[in-house]
Design a protein around this motif. Structure first.
Motif, PDB file in Angstrom:
ATOM      1  N   ASN A  58      41.955  23.183  48.296  1.00 47.60           N
ATOM      2  CA  ASN A  58      43.119  23.940  47.820  1.00 47.60           C
ATOM      3  C   ASN A  58      44.010  24.230  49.019  1.00 47.60           C
ATOM      4  O   ASN A  58      44.077  25.353  49.526  1.00 47.60           O
ATOM      5  CB  ASN A  58      42.644  25.243  47.148  1.00 47.60           C
ATOM      6  CG  ASN A  58      43.763  25.907  46.352  1.00 47.60           C
ATOM      7  OD1 ASN A  58      44.937  25.588  46.540  1.00 47.60           O
ATOM      8  ND2 ASN A  58      43.411  26.837  45.493  1.00 47.60           N
ATOM      9  N   CYS A 118      46.500  27.164  49.379  1.00 52.66           N
ATOM     10  CA  CYS A 118      46.051  28.560  49.323  1.00 52.66           C
ATOM     11  C   CYS A 118      45.986  29.171  50.727  1.00 52.66           C
ATOM     12  O   CYS A 118      45.047  28.916  51.485  1.00 52.66           O
ATOM     13  CB  CYS A 118      44.690  28.661  48.646  1.00 52.66           C
ATOM     14  SG  CYS A 118      44.153  30.378  48.533  1.00 52.66           S
ATOM     15  N   ARG A 147      45.473  32.261  51.418  1.00 54.43           N
ATOM     16  CA  ARG A 147      44.385  33.252  51.486  1.00 54.43           C
ATOM     17  C   ARG A 147      43.082  32.598  51.952  1.00 54.43           C
ATOM     18  O   ARG A 147      42.414  33.090  52.848  1.00 54.43           O
ATOM     19  CB  ARG A 147      44.209  33.884  50.094  1.00 54.43           C
ATOM     20  CG  ARG A 147      43.232  35.021  50.061  1.00 54.43           C
ATOM     21  CD  ARG A 147      43.176  35.656  48.678  1.00 54.43           C
ATOM     22  NE  ARG A 147      44.460  36.220  48.284  1.00 54.43           N
ATOM     23  CZ  ARG A 147      44.703  36.776  47.090  1.00 54.43           C
ATOM     24  NH1 ARG A 147      43.751  36.843  46.183  1.00 54.43           N
ATOM     25  NH2 ARG A 147      45.884  37.283  46.798  1.00 54.43           N
ATOM     26  N   LEU A 148      42.747  31.467  51.345  1.00 60.13           N
ATOM     27  CA  LEU A 148      41.492  30.794  51.713  1.00 60.13           C
ATOM     28  C   LEU A 148      41.558  30.287  53.156  1.00 60.13           C
ATOM     29  O   LEU A 148      40.621  30.450  53.931  1.00 60.13           O
ATOM     30  CB  LEU A 148      41.219  29.625  50.747  1.00 60.13           C
ATOM     31  CG  LEU A 148      39.963  28.809  51.064  1.00 60.13           C
ATOM     32  CD1 LEU A 148      38.701  29.656  50.961  1.00 60.13           C
ATOM     33  CD2 LEU A 148      39.837  27.601  50.150  1.00 60.13           C
ATOM     34  N   ASN A 169      48.010  33.351  47.330  1.00 63.42           N
ATOM     35  CA  ASN A 169      46.931  32.447  46.918  1.00 63.42           C
ATOM     36  C   ASN A 169      47.516  31.356  46.028  1.00 63.42           C
ATOM     37  O   ASN A 169      48.728  31.307  45.800  1.00 63.42           O
ATOM     38  CB  ASN A 169      45.801  33.208  46.221  1.00 63.42           C
ATOM     39  CG  ASN A 169      46.240  33.759  44.887  1.00 63.42           C
ATOM     40  OD1 ASN A 169      47.425  33.791  44.576  1.00 63.42           O
ATOM     41  ND2 ASN A 169      45.294  34.198  44.093  1.00 63.42           N
ATOM     42  N   ASN A 170      46.654  30.500  45.552  1.00 62.12           N
ATOM     43  CA  ASN A 170      47.116  29.400  44.700  1.00 62.12           C
ATOM     44  C   ASN A 170      45.996  29.099  43.715  1.00 62.12           C
ATOM     45  O   ASN A 170      45.276  28.110  43.856  1.00 62.12           O
ATOM     46  CB  ASN A 170      47.427  28.181  45.587  1.00 62.12           C
ATOM     47  CG  ASN A 170      47.827  26.974  44.764  1.00 62.12           C
ATOM     48  OD1 ASN A 170      48.612  27.083  43.831  1.00 62.12           O
ATOM     49  ND2 ASN A 170      47.280  25.822  45.097  1.00 62.12           N
ATOM     50  N   TYR A 171      45.800  29.994  42.745  1.00 67.57           N
ATOM     51  CA  TYR A 171      44.664  29.866  41.837  1.00 67.57           C
ATOM     52  C   TYR A 171      44.732  28.551  41.050  1.00 67.57           C
ATOM     53  O   TYR A 171      45.767  28.210  40.491  1.00 67.57           O
ATOM     54  CB  TYR A 171      44.601  31.060  40.873  1.00 67.57           C
ATOM     55  CG  TYR A 171      43.469  30.922  39.894  1.00 67.57           C
ATOM     56  CD1 TYR A 171      42.149  31.070  40.316  1.00 67.57           C
ATOM     57  CD2 TYR A 171      43.699  30.574  38.562  1.00 67.57           C
ATOM     58  CE1 TYR A 171      41.100  30.878  39.448  1.00 67.57           C
ATOM     59  CE2 TYR A 171      42.649  30.379  37.688  1.00 67.57           C
ATOM     60  CZ  TYR A 171      41.349  30.535  38.135  1.00 67.57           C
ATOM     61  OH  TYR A 171      40.309  30.339  37.264  1.00 67.57           O
ATOM     62  N   CYS A 177      38.947  26.374  41.390  1.00 66.63           N
ATOM     63  CA  CYS A 177      38.563  27.376  42.405  1.00 66.63           C
ATOM     64  C   CYS A 177      37.128  27.848  42.202  1.00 66.63           C
ATOM     65  O   CYS A 177      36.395  28.094  43.155  1.00 66.63           O
ATOM     66  CB  CYS A 177      39.505  28.583  42.346  1.00 66.63           C
ATOM     67  SG  CYS A 177      41.111  28.247  43.089  1.00 66.63           S
ATOM     68  N   CYS A 206      34.990  28.587  45.583  1.00 70.14           N
ATOM     69  CA  CYS A 206      35.459  29.800  46.268  1.00 70.14           C
ATOM     70  C   CYS A 206      34.994  31.049  45.515  1.00 70.14           C
ATOM     71  O   CYS A 206      35.299  31.227  44.337  1.00 70.14           O
ATOM     72  CB  CYS A 206      36.981  29.778  46.370  1.00 70.14           C
ATOM     73  SG  CYS A 206      37.625  31.184  47.283  1.00 70.14           S
ATOM     74  N   LEU A 262      36.010  33.898  45.615  1.00 66.63           N
ATOM     75  CA  LEU A 262      37.078  34.843  45.234  1.00 66.63           C
ATOM     76  C   LEU A 262      37.710  34.498  43.892  1.00 66.63           C
ATOM     77  O   LEU A 262      38.667  35.145  43.466  1.00 66.63           O
ATOM     78  CB  LEU A 262      38.166  34.842  46.326  1.00 66.63           C
ATOM     79  CG  LEU A 262      37.793  35.574  47.613  1.00 66.63           C
ATOM     80  CD1 LEU A 262      38.688  35.105  48.745  1.00 66.63           C
ATOM     81  CD2 LEU A 262      37.903  37.068  47.437  1.00 66.63           C
ATOM     82  N   TRP A 263      37.192  33.488  43.207  1.00 69.01           N
ATOM     83  CA  TRP A 263      37.891  32.948  42.039  1.00 69.01           C
ATOM     84  C   TRP A 263      38.126  33.988  40.947  1.00 69.01           C
ATOM     85  O   TRP A 263      39.182  33.983  40.317  1.00 69.01           O
ATOM     86  CB  TRP A 263      37.160  31.731  41.476  1.00 69.01           C
ATOM     87  CG  TRP A 263      35.861  32.023  40.788  1.00 69.01           C
ATOM     88  CD1 TRP A 263      34.635  32.109  41.382  1.00 69.01           C
ATOM     89  CD2 TRP A 263      35.656  32.280  39.399  1.00 69.01           C
ATOM     90  NE1 TRP A 263      33.669  32.400  40.453  1.00 69.01           N
ATOM     91  CE2 TRP A 263      34.269  32.504  39.217  1.00 69.01           C
ATOM     92  CE3 TRP A 263      36.474  32.332  38.284  1.00 69.01           C
ATOM     93  CZ2 TRP A 263      33.706  32.789  37.978  1.00 69.01           C
ATOM     94  CZ3 TRP A 263      35.908  32.612  37.048  1.00 69.01           C
ATOM     95  CH2 TRP A 263      34.549  32.838  36.902  1.00 69.01           C
ATOM     96  N   CYS A 267      41.077  36.147  41.927  1.00 68.48           N
ATOM     97  CA  CYS A 267      42.342  35.393  41.884  1.00 68.48           C
ATOM     98  C   CYS A 267      42.721  35.075  40.442  1.00 68.48           C
ATOM     99  O   CYS A 267      43.893  35.114  40.079  1.00 68.48           O
ATOM    100  CB  CYS A 267      42.229  34.114  42.715  1.00 68.48           C
ATOM    101  SG  CYS A 267      42.038  34.460  44.475  1.00 68.48           S
TER     102      CYS A 267
HETATM  103  S1  SF4 Z   1      39.865  31.422  44.466  1.00 67.92           S
HETATM  104 FE1  SF4 Z   1      41.675  32.355  45.326  1.00 67.92          FE
HETATM  105  S2  SF4 Z   1      41.352  32.413  47.523  1.00 67.92           S
HETATM  106 FE2  SF4 Z   1      39.884  30.971  46.653  1.00 67.92          FE
HETATM  107  S3  SF4 Z   1      40.917  28.991  46.806  1.00 67.92           S
HETATM  108 FE3  SF4 Z   1      41.335  29.782  44.770  1.00 67.92          FE
HETATM  109  S4  SF4 Z   1      43.265  30.861  44.969  1.00 67.92           S
HETATM  110 FE4  SF4 Z   1      42.487  30.552  47.023  1.00 67.92          FE
END
Ligand code: SF4
Length: 368
Positions: A31, A34, A36-37, A286-288, A292, A296, A298-299, A302
């Motif tokens: 991604n 993104c 954030r990542l 971010n770029n959900y 994801c 990740c 954090l999905w 996000c």
């Molecule tokens: S879950 Fe959020 S931080 Fe992780 S790659 Fe996807 S958009 Fe980015």
């Protein structure tokens, strides 16, 4: 501490750096849009670490069954001096009966202490140098090598499954071991590409090492080896010399922007803001995407934000593509129902017509 290390330590705001590893670095290429990542990985953290240490939530850990299977399969391949792996290469005539030199870096320096880890790096480098010098004692298989990969002037250690080279080959290729079953054409292509990208992280580290010795980095070819599990057994299925140019290129592109990313992250955060603060993490764009969830931790957060913002991506990739002109689900609904502002451009007008046409079709199907 290098200036870059100091900048990253400041960005982490007291959180200890963790080993991101080949999987973490590979995730960045999944991604690339993104920020954030990328910020989290460049800073030496992982999404799971952020979920646990910053948001005080339980991480999205691999299921215990999948974890046990994965560890057991890897142990089977690398245990017993790598004999199963060696057999797989012999069966495909990729190593001859006399190419039996195997070195296990983990056996040379077992354990998790900083000293053991540093020793594993030096032992791996020593073995790589034997190969570069054309020394006939260079192993054909190096198990569990550990190599540094430098990004933004910071060294990220990368531990790989193994490296392979016949006596005639001038440099090693990277091999990965994955416990998912090989189902021929039905094996998920995304899983295979991710495994190849993970191996490609190792190829980048190999190339950095070779370049550091004054040789052509391309000696480490853009091919990787993949070992999968035969369905219903622990027998290996070896896919050797898989082309990984595009994986290397996508990784290269993703990581090449890292210095600019670091500048950008510092600009995006207010003075004194760090990644140890949950509000600062959420401040980073971010770029959900639907995928994801696969890489990740954090999905869920996000996705919640994407839902709150009415982003079409929560309806899936196809809907995101088709509703792109509207920008949000609310706007798409307004265009469909004829509420709100009239279409502001040709793309919105086309979307409005398509949505209404689809609505009529749906109506006819539902009401006969
Ligand atoms: S879950 Fe959020 S931080 Fe992780 S790659 Fe996807 S958009 Fe980015």
């Amino acid at each position: 501490m290098t200036p870059e290390n100091a900048r990253l330590a400041r960005l982490r705001g007291g959180l200890a750096a963790v080993e991101v590893g080949a999987r973490g670095l590979e995730g960045v290429a999944r991604n690339t849009a993104c920020t954030r990542l990328r910020a989290i990985i460049i800073a030496g953290l992982t999404p799971s670490e952020v979920i646990e240490k910053v948001f005080n939530e339980t991480g999205d850990a691999m299921s215990p069954f999948a974890m046990t299977l994965s560890q057991a399969f890897e142990r089977r391949m690398l245990g017993n001096g790598g004999s199963s792996l060696l057999t797989a290469y012999r069966e495909k005539s990729l190593l001859s009966q006399i190419e039996v030199k195997i070195a296990s870096v983990e056996d040379m320096a077992p354990g998790d202490s900083p000293v053991a880890r540093a020793r594993r790096v030096t032992e791996t480098q020593r073995l790589l140098d034997l190969k570069l010098a054309g020394d006939p004692r260079a192993p054909n298989l190096i198990l569990s090598p550990r190599m540094p990969l430098e990004i933004v002037g910071v060294s990220h250690p990368v531990e790989l499954a193994y490296l392979i080279a016949s006596d005639a080959e001038p440099a090693y290729r990277v091999g990965v071991i994955k416990s998912f079953a090989d189902r021929g054409g039905k094996t998920d292509r995304a899983d295979i590409r991710a495994a190849c990208r993970e191996a490609a992280v190792g190829t980048m580290a190999l190339r950095q090492h070779i370049a550091g010795r004054g040789r052509a980095p391309e000696m480490a070819v853009d091919k990787v080896d993949l070992v999968l599990r035969a369905p219903g057994s622990f027998n290996p299925r070896l896919f050797a010399q898989m082309r990984a140019e595009s994986e290397l290129a996508s990784l290269g592109r993703a990581l090449a922007t890292a210095p600019a990313d670091l500048d950008e992250v510092e600009r995006l955060l207010p003075a004194g803001g760090t990644l140890a603060d949950p509000t600062m993490i959420e401040r980073l764009p971010n770029n959900y995407r639907s995928a994801c969830k696969e890489h990740c931790a954090l999905w869920e957060r996000c996705r919640t934000h994407a839902l709150a913002a009415g982003q079409p991506i929560v309806l899936g990739d196809l809907a995101a593509e088709q509703l792109a002109a509207a920008g949000s689900i609310t706007r798409a609904l307004d265009l469909w129902n004829g509420r709100g502002r009239p279409p502001e451009n040709e793309a919105e007008a086309t979307l409005m017509m398509a949505l209404r046409e689809a609505g009529h079709v749906l109506d006819r199907i539902a009401n006969g």
